[in-house]
Write an enzyme that holds these catalytic residues in place. Structure first.
Site, mmCIF file in Angstrom:
data_model
loop_
_atom_site.group_PDB
_atom_site.id
_atom_site.type_symbol
_atom_site.label_atom_id
_atom_site.label_comp_id
_atom_site.label_asym_id
_atom_site.label_seq_id
_atom_site.Cartn_x
_atom_site.Cartn_y
_atom_site.Cartn_z
ATOM 1 N N ASN A 8 0.753 -1.182 -0.009
ATOM 2 C CA ASN A 8 -0.018 0.083 -0.105
ATOM 3 C C ASN A 8 0.732 1.164 0.045
ATOM 4 O O ASN A 8 1.576 1.528 1.161
ATOM 5 C CB ASN A 8 -0.790 0.053 1.192
ATOM 6 C CG ASN A 8 -1.785 1.195 1.326
ATOM 7 O OD1 ASN A 8 -1.909 2.002 0.372
ATOM 8 N ND2 ASN A 8 -2.434 1.274 2.301
ATOM 9 N N TRP A 9 0.906 1.831 -1.305
ATOM 10 C CA TRP A 9 2.004 2.989 -1.268
ATOM 11 C C TRP A 9 1.378 4.439 -0.568
ATOM 12 O O TRP A 9 1.964 5.239 -0.413
ATOM 13 C CB TRP A 9 2.222 3.203 -2.643
ATOM 14 C CG TRP A 9 3.068 2.347 -3.386
ATOM 15 C CD1 TRP A 9 3.640 1.050 -3.065
ATOM 16 C CD2 TRP A 9 3.498 2.535 -4.574
ATOM 17 N NE1 TRP A 9 4.360 0.607 -3.861
ATOM 18 C CE2 TRP A 9 4.310 1.349 -5.130
ATOM 19 C CE3 TRP A 9 3.475 3.551 -6.086
ATOM 20 C CZ2 TRP A 9 4.986 1.081 -6.411
ATOM 21 C CZ3 TRP A 9 4.000 3.182 -7.130
ATOM 22 C CH2 TRP A 9 5.038 1.956 -7.340
ATOM 23 N N LYS A 10 0.070 4.363 -0.409
ATOM 24 C CA LYS A 10 -0.492 5.321 0.286
ATOM 25 C C LYS A 10 -0.409 6.510 -0.587
ATOM 26 O O LYS A 10 -0.541 6.496 -1.775
ATOM 27 C CB LYS A 10 -0.124 5.666 1.909
ATOM 28 C CG LYS A 10 -0.255 4.356 2.376
ATOM 29 C CD LYS A 10 -0.122 4.573 3.906
ATOM 30 C CE LYS A 10 -0.032 3.256 4.516
ATOM 31 N NZ LYS A 10 -0.003 3.363 5.995
ATOM 32 N N HIS A 93 -9.697 0.711 5.068
ATOM 33 C CA HIS A 93 -8.533 1.264 5.705
ATOM 34 C C HIS A 93 -8.805 2.360 6.729
ATOM 35 O O HIS A 93 -9.505 3.140 6.730
ATOM 36 C CB HIS A 93 -7.465 1.593 4.676
ATOM 37 C CG HIS A 93 -5.973 1.632 5.245
ATOM 38 N ND1 HIS A 93 -5.634 2.681 6.207
ATOM 39 C CD2 HIS A 93 -5.071 0.587 5.194
ATOM 40 C CE1 HIS A 93 -4.278 2.249 6.483
ATOM 41 N NE2 HIS A 93 -4.062 1.106 5.635
ATOM 42 N N GLU A 95 -7.162 4.600 7.882
ATOM 43 C CA GLU A 95 -6.638 6.043 7.494
ATOM 44 C C GLU A 95 -8.072 6.666 6.681
ATOM 45 O O GLU A 95 -8.075 7.961 6.747
ATOM 46 C CB GLU A 95 -5.482 6.344 6.536
ATOM 47 C CG GLU A 95 -4.173 5.982 7.352
ATOM 48 C CD GLU A 95 -2.971 5.484 6.777
ATOM 49 O OE1 GLU A 95 -2.886 5.277 5.478
ATOM 50 O OE2 GLU A 95 -1.892 5.082 7.403
ATOM 51 N N GLU A 165 -5.540 -4.985 11.115
ATOM 52 C CA GLU A 165 -4.711 -3.846 11.070
ATOM 53 C C GLU A 165 -4.952 -2.951 12.267
ATOM 54 O O GLU A 165 -5.669 -2.277 12.287
ATOM 55 C CB GLU A 165 -4.898 -3.057 9.816
ATOM 56 C CG GLU A 165 -4.717 -3.940 8.485
ATOM 57 C CD GLU A 165 -4.066 -2.751 7.571
ATOM 58 O OE1 GLU A 165 -2.803 -3.059 7.163
ATOM 59 O OE2 GLU A 165 -4.302 -1.722 7.568
ATOM 60 N N SER A 211 3.254 -1.980 10.434
ATOM 61 C CA SER A 211 4.600 -2.092 10.679
ATOM 62 C C SER A 211 5.362 -3.283 10.225
ATOM 63 O O SER A 211 6.251 -3.569 11.057
ATOM 64 C CB SER A 211 5.104 -1.581 12.371
ATOM 65 O OG SER A 211 4.689 0.058 12.470
ATOM 66 N N GLY A 232 2.802 -0.792 4.379
ATOM 67 C CA GLY A 232 2.744 0.277 3.841
ATOM 68 C C GLY A 232 4.094 0.825 3.843
ATOM 69 O O GLY A 232 4.668 0.782 2.703
ATOM 70 N N GLY A 233 4.608 1.452 4.532
ATOM 71 C CA GLY A 233 6.069 2.298 4.526
ATOM 72 C C GLY A 233 7.070 1.254 3.936
ATOM 73 O O GLY A 233 7.865 1.565 3.092
#
Ligand code: PGA
Length: 249
Positions: A8-10, A93, A95, A165, A211, A232-233
């Protein structure tokens, strides 16, 4: 069942040039990654410019709108994502809830549109720090699952994926412990058995997200029994993602 790794590049990166470079190096780093399904979820506007053909990568949306088309300024529909080459879509999600006030009812509408468009929905469920501190984790997960899956028939959820999540683990560098992840996976199975049946509960793949990195990824699969991870990151670094995939295979 192949393990699923979702990147997930966001809202990253800032330019198409960087997006193409990240995609190409991800592709190159993963060209020998057999036996796993790898899905890249870039920002919408890069989708048509990333060439997943002849690669091990699939494309997914980070979100979708609940109507197919119409006067909904700024939205992207599930049907449009399908047309742009997506096979998967993230729904619910945290966010989306945190920054755009999305509710479980909205997740339900999005689930319906994803299924109608023949996308594989990855429904994200997780507890907030507050729910965790109050000892309300299981109630929170049950509420989210019950509302997001409301009215959905057994045959409609045959391509469903769940992602556990925990909100407090996303982007914080503080991942959920393996023991807790395993407990939550079993609890999500229990929820599915209650809402549907034992058979369905056993057939829906459950992923962990929050994470995830190349050092901890394997434990979520080998010890917590997850069928994949949502990254993600870590997915913004092609080499780190390749190391995660290697650890998960
Ligand atoms: P993170 O994000 O890997 O940066 O914690 C996970 C997610 O998007 O769910």
């Amino acid at each position: 069942m192949k393990k699923l790794i979702i990147a997930n590049w966001k809202c990253n990166p800032t330019t198409l040039k960087e997006a193409k470079a990240l995609f190409e190096s991800t592709k190159a780093n993963l060209k020998n990654a057999k036996g796993v399904e790898i899905v890249i979820c870039p920002p919408f506007l890069y989708l048509l410019n990333l060439n997943a053909k002849n690669s091990r990568l699939k494309l997914g949306g980070q979100d979708c709108f609940w109507e197919n088309k119409g006067a909904y300024t700024g939205e992207i529909s599930a049907a449009q994502l399908k047309d742009a080459g997506c096979q998967y879509v993230l729904v619910g999600h945290s966010e989306r809830e945190k920054y755009f006030s999305e509710t479980d009812e909205i997740a339900n509408q999005k689930m319906r549109s994803a299924i109608k468009a023949k996308l594989k929905p990855v429904l994200c469920l997780g507890d907030s720090l507050e729910e965790r501190e109050k000892g309300n984790v299981q109630q929170a997960l049950f509420r989210q699952a019950e509302k997001a899956l409301k009215g959905m028939k057994k045959d409609e959820i045959k391509n469903l994926f769940l992602a556990y999540e925990p909100v407090w683990a996303i982007g914080t560098g503080k991942p959920c412990s393996v023991g807790e992840a395993q407990t939550m996976r079993l609890y999500l199975r229990k929820i599915l058995a209650k809402l549907y049946s034992m058979k369905i509960s056993e057939s829906v793949p459950i992923l962990y997200g929050g994470s995830v990195n190349s050092k901890n990824a394997k434990t979520y699969i080998a010890e917590a029994g997850m069928q994949g991870v949502l990254v993600g990151g870590g997915s913004l670094d092609a080499k780190e993602l390749a190391d995660i995939v290697r650890a998960v295979r």
